[in-house]
Design a protein around this motif. Sequence first.
Motif: not given
Length: 82
Positions: A8-17
């Motif tokens: 499960k991607p975390n919010n930091d990874t989604e935000s960076n993407n």
Amino acid sequence: MAGSDDNKPNNDTESNNIESNEENEENVREEYVLLDTKLDELNQALDLLEQKNDDIHKRLVELLQSNRDIRQQLKNENTEIN
């Protein structure tokens, strides 16, 4: 980590993407603007060359006609003398 889902991607990874995608889109927009500007400059240069070419062609046609007229005059003068 125990109890966490590594898939499960975390919010930091989604935000960076999302930020990375926004930066890429902005870069693409800037490149299109630059390309559009360069194409406008190229179009202006080609228009100038076309105008110069037309001017040269016009002068050559005038010169050709002038030479024809002079040759005809010389021919007429030679005919009158003989």
